[in-house]
Scaffold this active site. Sequence first.
Site, PDB file in Angstrom:
ATOM      1  N   HIS A  84       0.823  -1.213   0.000  1.00 16.38           N
ATOM      2  CA  HIS A  84       0.000   0.000   0.000  1.00 16.38           C
ATOM      3  C   HIS A  84       0.862   1.271   0.000  1.00 16.38           C
ATOM      4  O   HIS A  84       0.389   2.340  -0.380  1.00 16.38           O
ATOM      5  CB  HIS A  84      -1.019   0.000   1.141  1.00 16.38           C
ATOM      6  CG  HIS A  84      -0.483   0.262   2.516  1.00 16.38           C
ATOM      7  ND1 HIS A  84      -0.199  -0.746   3.417  1.00 16.38           N
ATOM      8  CD2 HIS A  84      -0.207   1.419   3.163  1.00 16.38           C
ATOM      9  CE1 HIS A  84       0.211  -0.214   4.553  1.00 16.38           C
ATOM     10  NE2 HIS A  84       0.220   1.097   4.421  1.00 16.38           N
ATOM     11  N   ASP A 220       1.241  -7.739   2.203  1.00 15.22           N
ATOM     12  CA  ASP A 220       1.329  -6.294   1.981  1.00 15.22           C
ATOM     13  C   ASP A 220       2.793  -5.861   1.833  1.00 15.22           C
ATOM     14  O   ASP A 220       3.400  -5.313   2.750  1.00 15.22           O
ATOM     15  CB  ASP A 220       0.671  -5.558   3.143  1.00 15.22           C
ATOM     16  CG  ASP A 220       0.385  -4.101   2.835  1.00 15.22           C
ATOM     17  OD1 ASP A 220       0.917  -3.593   1.833  1.00 15.22           O
ATOM     18  OD2 ASP A 220      -0.370  -3.460   3.595  1.00 15.22           O
ATOM     19  N   SER A 649       3.996   2.268   8.389  1.00 14.88           N
ATOM     20  CA  SER A 649       3.729   1.298   7.331  1.00 14.88           C
ATOM     21  C   SER A 649       5.007   1.033   6.543  1.00 14.88           C
ATOM     22  O   SER A 649       5.652   1.960   6.057  1.00 14.88           O
ATOM     23  CB  SER A 649       2.655   1.825   6.374  1.00 14.88           C
ATOM     24  OG  SER A 649       1.404   1.864   7.004  1.00 14.88           O
TER      25      SER A 649
END
Length: 714
Positions: A84, A220, A649
């Site tokens: 992402h 991810d 992230s």
Amino acid sequence: MKKLVLFVTMFIMVLPVRADEGMWFLMFIERLNHRDMQKMGLQLTAEEIYSINNHSLKDAIVQFDGGCTAEIVSKDGLVLTNHHCGYDAIAELSTPEANYLKNGFWAASRKDELKPKSLYVRFFVRMDDVSKRILSKVNDKMTEAEREKAINEEIALIEKENNEGGKYTVSVRSFFQGNEYYYFVYQDYTDVRLVGTPPESIGKFGGDTDNWEWPRHTGDFSMFRVYADKDGNPAEYSPENVPLKPKHYLPVSLNGVQENDFAMILGYPGRTNRWMPSGGIEQNVKYAYPAWVESSKLGMDKMKVHMDKNDKVRLDYASQYAGVANYWKNRQGMIDALTKHKTAATKAKAEAEFNKWANKPGNKEKYGNVIATLNNYYSKTNEKARHDNYLVGLLRTSAFAALPYSMGRGLDAYASADDAARQQILPQLQAAIDEYYGNLYEPLEKDVLAAQLKLYATKSTGYKIAPYVAKIGAEYNNDFKAFVDKAFETSIFTTKERLGEFILHPSLEVLKADPLYLLSNDLIAQYRAKSDEQAELDAEFSRAFRLLVQGMREANPDAKYYPDANSTLRLTYGKVRSLPKDKRNDAKVNYYTTMKGEVAKYKPNDEEFDLPKKLLEMYEKKDFGRYADKDGYMPVNFLTDNDITGGNSGSPVLNGKGELIGIAFDGNIEAMAGDVIFDKDLQRTINVDIRYVLWIIDKFSGAKHIVDEMTIVK
């Protein structure tokens, strides 16, 4: 004894009560944290984590494109981050014919790696404390405006002194609400190329449904490479550039994780607000966040209708949609968590105890009015907070809410200039038109703009809305669709062709009468507007908040404090730690998930839960190679109790030896109040197991040459 209990209660909201709470500066690790970390399993010295003169872990951690974290995992500048985080670049490089977002991509060789238009990584060089220097320039007699001016002047000097003639980016940041200041030195590399990404059905498996949820089964991750000139210096893209030789890169462990294993995360957490007063929490829960959630959901719904009908539109809007969706669920989770745990009430109780301390004879002159000032600020800005979040939702989801304003400034300068000046302005103007208008889809934009204008005009009732929007609402009886349809028929801003015509025949009269230009100017002006009363409220609040933090630290000077996150490099440490058993998870202990659970969620042709046929076939054959756990299953995700937030992230999850065991990518919705208060029982970080990452690259994707670049530890 009773006074002691009250004193502890007052500070429980801001003190780290467990080793796994806190986002710590690397320069203070040896003094504040190293002994705790060793007891938990760290085998590195503080110097091996952060060193100015020698290579250390910090040299392998980069800020990725300004909003995420990434890590260097090979001697040739290979970068690992979240899917992402790379989503925007992957979508940009994709076309309906070569859809890397949907189908994945792995460069067969270095020459096949793909360069997005704009992508950079930022290396952290060093930091230092300049609190005494900056605070020596201010005094209590200054107004907040005078204080800010003096501080900014000193910051400019510090940044200039340390950038070595522009070689480095230097940033001086405020901490503890302006009670401390540190400078950070960075080096940016802008030639960053896509190496590989799994298909979206793996990288985004579970979609919005599983976002912020556990158990999770998401791959991810994505991979990039940093390039430099032949001397290793930052350079603009060139075929002559070579892979960067980093000062340090992370070895990768295949040994897996067990519950209670030590885990540390280095990264760039975006923002926490753990000193936030109770009134701020109450304002967010009842006014700001509900407006954010409603406007985000409306924008998503309008975008989705068109994205589902057209592959190109889906690619063009994929990144924007994903970003809105992420924070839509985040804000709703915050509302639910803060309400459920009665966080505002807990903070209010602590503030009441602080107020008793603040009004003692020796403290009253300085701190006596702090709580009253903070409460007054929130009571007078609640409706504004609701209004502002509806307005921001409009600006965030509608291109034509802000685009005519930004483009119009260039057109105004162009139309006002003589012929010679116009020739100088034209190339930049044309480049901006090409950039902004390449991927806009008019039917979608019209639907989003009309719906968001109506929401803003009809829901921001407690605060005066933008005047032009109010005028439109009155003239069209709040039928903003009719207004938008008419505006798009006549505006010069709707297409490249109309803008091209304007450039051929520039007219200030036409520009300043354009309905979308008038609307956009009105919205931006409203967004930036600040009355004298509001400016005074803001100044009073800023001073009171600074004194609140100063007073709390003054009352308990022996405690260890960590500053709120603000996109500066931090270290957090804890353990691999399970949540209570969950029947939705097939794992023996609820700290990890397996491919069995992933396949159990599989729904053929479902947008969120589809899986590649090859993955299903390999699962049936148990074709896991050397990446399977010793118990035979294929691990996917695992949990730690590290303290992270947005911006983390893509952060590396490291074992006690500094070896990569996973990539952080999410938190759990039960602890969504974590940006305001750390919950030692519920707070978890969700990570991709590095063994699953390597299996996807090597076995599933057939890109073994990428794995071979890394230093694998067995």
